[in-house]
Design a protein around this motif. Structure first.
Motif, PDB file in Angstrom:
ATOM      1  N   GLY A   1     -40.778   6.534  56.102  1.00  0.00           N
ATOM      2  CA  GLY A   1     -41.787   5.503  55.687  1.00  0.00           C
ATOM      3  C   GLY A   1     -41.316   4.959  54.528  1.00  0.00           C
ATOM      4  N   LEU A   2     -40.109   5.483  53.866  1.00  0.00           N
ATOM      5  CA  LEU A   2     -39.614   4.977  52.707  1.00  0.00           C
ATOM      6  C   LEU A   2     -38.462   3.722  52.866  1.00  0.00           C
ATOM      7  N   GLN A   3     -38.689   2.817  53.829  1.00  0.00           N
ATOM      8  CA  GLN A   3     -37.763   1.852  54.346  1.00  0.00           C
ATOM      9  C   GLN A   3     -37.313   1.065  52.814  1.00  0.00           C
ATOM     10  N   SER A   4     -38.386   0.318  52.381  1.00  0.00           N
ATOM     11  CA  SER A   4     -38.006  -0.427  51.089  1.00  0.00           C
ATOM     12  C   SER A   4     -37.302   0.087  50.041  1.00  0.00           C
ATOM     13  N   GLU A   5     -37.600   1.410  49.711  1.00  0.00           N
ATOM     14  CA  GLU A   5     -36.865   1.935  48.745  1.00  0.00           C
ATOM     15  C   GLU A   5     -35.426   2.661  48.997  1.00  0.00           C
ATOM     16  N   ALA A   6     -35.357   3.053  50.361  1.00  0.00           N
ATOM     17  CA  ALA A   6     -34.098   3.645  50.667  1.00  0.00           C
ATOM     18  C   ALA A   6     -33.289   2.177  50.887  1.00  0.00           C
ATOM     19  N   GLY A   7     -33.776   1.204  51.589  1.00  0.00           N
ATOM     20  CA  GLY A   7     -33.033  -0.187  51.515  1.00  0.00           C
ATOM     21  C   GLY A   7     -32.531  -0.484  50.236  1.00  0.00           C
ATOM     22  N   ALA A   8     -33.261  -0.508  49.058  1.00  0.00           N
ATOM     23  CA  ALA A   8     -32.959  -0.936  47.791  1.00  0.00           C
ATOM     24  C   ALA A   8     -31.728   0.070  47.420  1.00  0.00           C
ATOM     25  N   LEU A   9     -31.691   1.274  47.628  1.00  0.00           N
ATOM     26  CA  LEU A   9     -30.610   2.172  47.177  1.00  0.00           C
ATOM     27  C   LEU A   9     -29.242   1.765  47.908  1.00  0.00           C
ATOM     28  N   GLN A  10     -29.561   1.597  49.168  1.00  0.00           N
ATOM     29  CA  GLN A  10     -28.211   1.299  50.188  1.00  0.00           C
ATOM     30  C   GLN A  10     -27.766   0.019  49.538  1.00  0.00           C
ATOM     31  N   SER A  11     -28.462  -1.244  49.087  1.00  0.00           N
ATOM     32  CA  SER A  11     -27.981  -2.568  48.777  1.00  0.00           C
ATOM     33  C   SER A  11     -27.313  -2.106  47.295  1.00  0.00           C
ATOM     34  N   ALA A  12     -27.896  -1.362  46.563  1.00  0.00           N
ATOM     35  CA  ALA A  12     -27.287  -1.120  45.333  1.00  0.00           C
ATOM     36  C   ALA A  12     -25.902  -0.449  45.618  1.00  0.00           C
ATOM     37  N   ILE A  13     -25.785   0.599  46.517  1.00  0.00           N
ATOM     38  CA  ILE A  13     -24.354   1.174  47.019  1.00  0.00           C
ATOM     39  C   ILE A  13     -23.524   0.112  47.231  1.00  0.00           C
ATOM     40  N   ALA A  14     -23.839  -1.189  48.038  1.00  0.00           N
ATOM     41  CA  ALA A  14     -23.019  -1.842  48.850  1.00  0.00           C
ATOM     42  C   ALA A  14     -22.678  -2.716  47.673  1.00  0.00           C
ATOM     43  N   GLY A  15     -23.631  -2.815  46.495  1.00  0.00           N
ATOM     44  CA  GLY A  15     -23.140  -4.155  45.497  1.00  0.00           C
ATOM     45  C   GLY A  15     -22.236  -3.318  44.360  1.00  0.00           C
ATOM     46  N   LEU A  16     -21.824  -2.117  44.673  1.00  0.00           N
ATOM     47  CA  LEU A  16     -20.888  -1.433  43.821  1.00  0.00           C
ATOM     48  C   LEU A  16     -19.558  -2.105  44.131  1.00  0.00           C
ATOM     49  N   SER A  17     -19.215  -2.925  45.087  1.00  0.00           N
ATOM     50  CA  SER A  17     -18.079  -3.541  45.476  1.00  0.00           C
ATOM     51  C   SER A  17     -17.750  -4.392  44.558  1.00  0.00           C
ATOM     52  N   VAL A  18     -18.560  -5.029  43.986  1.00  0.00           N
ATOM     53  CA  VAL A  18     -18.180  -6.360  42.860  1.00  0.00           C
ATOM     54  C   VAL A  18     -17.535  -5.762  41.776  1.00  0.00           C
ATOM     55  N   PHE A  19     -17.612  -4.607  41.486  1.00  0.00           N
ATOM     56  CA  PHE A  19     -17.276  -4.151  40.205  1.00  0.00           C
ATOM     57  C   PHE A  19     -15.672  -3.578  40.285  1.00  0.00           C
ATOM     58  N   GLU A  20     -14.815  -3.903  39.525  1.00  0.00           N
ATOM     59  CA  GLU A  20     -13.439  -3.172  39.531  1.00  0.00           C
ATOM     60  C   GLU A  20     -13.406  -1.899  39.456  1.00  0.00           C
ATOM     61  N   HIS A  21     -14.142  -1.113  38.646  1.00  0.00           N
ATOM     62  CA  HIS A  21     -14.216   0.090  38.441  1.00  0.00           C
ATOM     63  C   HIS A  21     -15.548   0.497  38.409  1.00  0.00           C
ATOM     64  N   PRO A  22     -16.292   0.729  39.742  1.00  0.00           N
ATOM     65  CA  PRO A  22     -17.539   1.201  39.965  1.00  0.00           C
ATOM     66  C   PRO A  22     -17.995   2.417  39.288  1.00  0.00           C
ATOM     67  N   ARG A  23     -17.172   3.416  39.154  1.00  0.00           N
ATOM     68  CA  ARG A  23     -17.291   4.709  38.719  1.00  0.00           C
ATOM     69  C   ARG A  23     -17.727   4.683  37.104  1.00  0.00           C
ATOM     70  N   LEU A  24     -16.693   3.886  36.609  1.00  0.00           N
ATOM     71  CA  LEU A  24     -17.094   3.566  34.926  1.00  0.00           C
ATOM     72  C   LEU A  24     -18.341   2.764  34.628  1.00  0.00           C
ATOM     73  N   GLU A  25     -18.663   1.864  35.859  1.00  0.00           N
ATOM     74  CA  GLU A  25     -19.897   1.191  35.424  1.00  0.00           C
ATOM     75  C   GLU A  25     -21.070   2.126  35.567  1.00  0.00           C
ATOM     76  N   LEU A  26     -21.117   2.963  36.536  1.00  0.00           N
ATOM     77  CA  LEU A  26     -22.189   3.964  36.687  1.00  0.00           C
ATOM     78  C   LEU A  26     -22.434   5.089  35.632  1.00  0.00           C
ATOM     79  N   ALA A  27     -21.112   5.248  35.165  1.00  0.00           N
ATOM     80  CA  ALA A  27     -21.044   6.004  34.094  1.00  0.00           C
ATOM     81  C   ALA A  27     -21.674   5.582  32.700  1.00  0.00           C
ATOM     82  N   ALA A  28     -21.524   4.479  32.540  1.00  0.00           N
ATOM     83  CA  ALA A  28     -22.122   3.630  31.447  1.00  0.00           C
ATOM     84  C   ALA A  28     -23.584   3.471  31.496  1.00  0.00           C
ATOM     85  N   ASP A  29     -23.915   3.092  33.117  1.00  0.00           N
ATOM     86  CA  ASP A  29     -25.410   3.152  33.237  1.00  0.00           C
ATOM     87  C   ASP A  29     -25.970   4.421  32.930  1.00  0.00           C
TER      88      ASP A  29
END
Length: 224
Positions: free
Chosen positions: A61-89
């Protein structure tokens, strides 16, 4: 990452598999809140390794919340260094001055002055001691860190999965009390702080939303 129950399987409530699933999810959340993912883990998530877990959450029953995290994971592809961006966040949200960040400690939300190592940390330390659990030496966090609390909750669900129906009643009552008294009373405020912080990726705000909704769902489950 291995899972004992296949995604897409509709589980009967109060089944051993249902509780095992909740334990796996709690453990996953705990891992994500303890430290930022490394390059290999991020690559695995982007390749779909998190999909079974997110599917479980959607089925719950958490489709919206799970979908938002899935979209965020997919969106990491826009970063050249996603690990560094997440580490900073991660540092911005969880390691900065508690007055201006989303500090992941219950004491920061449940005490009048919003300080550290207050009554919630003491209560959580007592819970761990009563369960015979000690934090690894490399873990320098107070006991009321969200990652520690989610790990403790995972242990409760593993215990449920191994018990008979009669014993489950007592354990489930204890889990419900833990969720109500130690998690669900401050997670909404934590979630709100995450939403209003300036970060490069929506990954951690989406994670905070999902964890908050998951714990609320689990608390409601104990009242069924």
């Amino acid at each position: 990452m291995t899972h004992s129950v296949e995604a897409g399987t509709v589980l009967p409530f109060f089944s051993s598999e249902h509780w095992q699933r909740q334990a796996v999810l709690c453990q996953w959340f705990s891992t994500l809140m303890f430290k930022e993912p490394d390059d290999a883990t991020l690559a695995a998530y982007q390749a779909g390794d998190a999909a079974p877990l997110l599917n479980w959450l959607s089925e719950d029953g958490l489709q919206s919340e799970a979908g938002a995290l899935q979209s965020a994971i997919a969106g990491l592809s826009v970063f050249e260094h996603p690990r560094l961006e997440l580490a900073a966040d991660f540092a911005t949200l969880f390691l900065s001055d508690a007055r201006h960040s989303a500090a992941p400690y219950a004491s920061c939300y449940l005490t009048e002055r919003g300080g550290f190592m207050a009554e919630p940390a003491q209560r959580m330390a007592a819970r761990l001691a009563n369960a015979g659990v000690s934090l690894p030496e490399h873990v320098k966090e107070p006991a009321d860190h969200l990652a520690v609390m989610l790990d403790y909750l995972a242990g409760g669900y593993r215990q449920l999965a191994e018990q008979n129906d009669k014993a489950q009643t007592t354990t489930l009552t204890g889990i419900g009390q833990f969720l109500e008294q130690e998690l669900c009373n401050w997670l909404p405020a934590f979630h709100q702080r995450c939403q209003h912080s300036s970060v490069a990726s929506p990954f951690y705000p989406a994670l905070a939303t999902l964890i908050t909704a998951f714990c609320r769902k689990r608390q409601q489950e104990t009242l069924s």
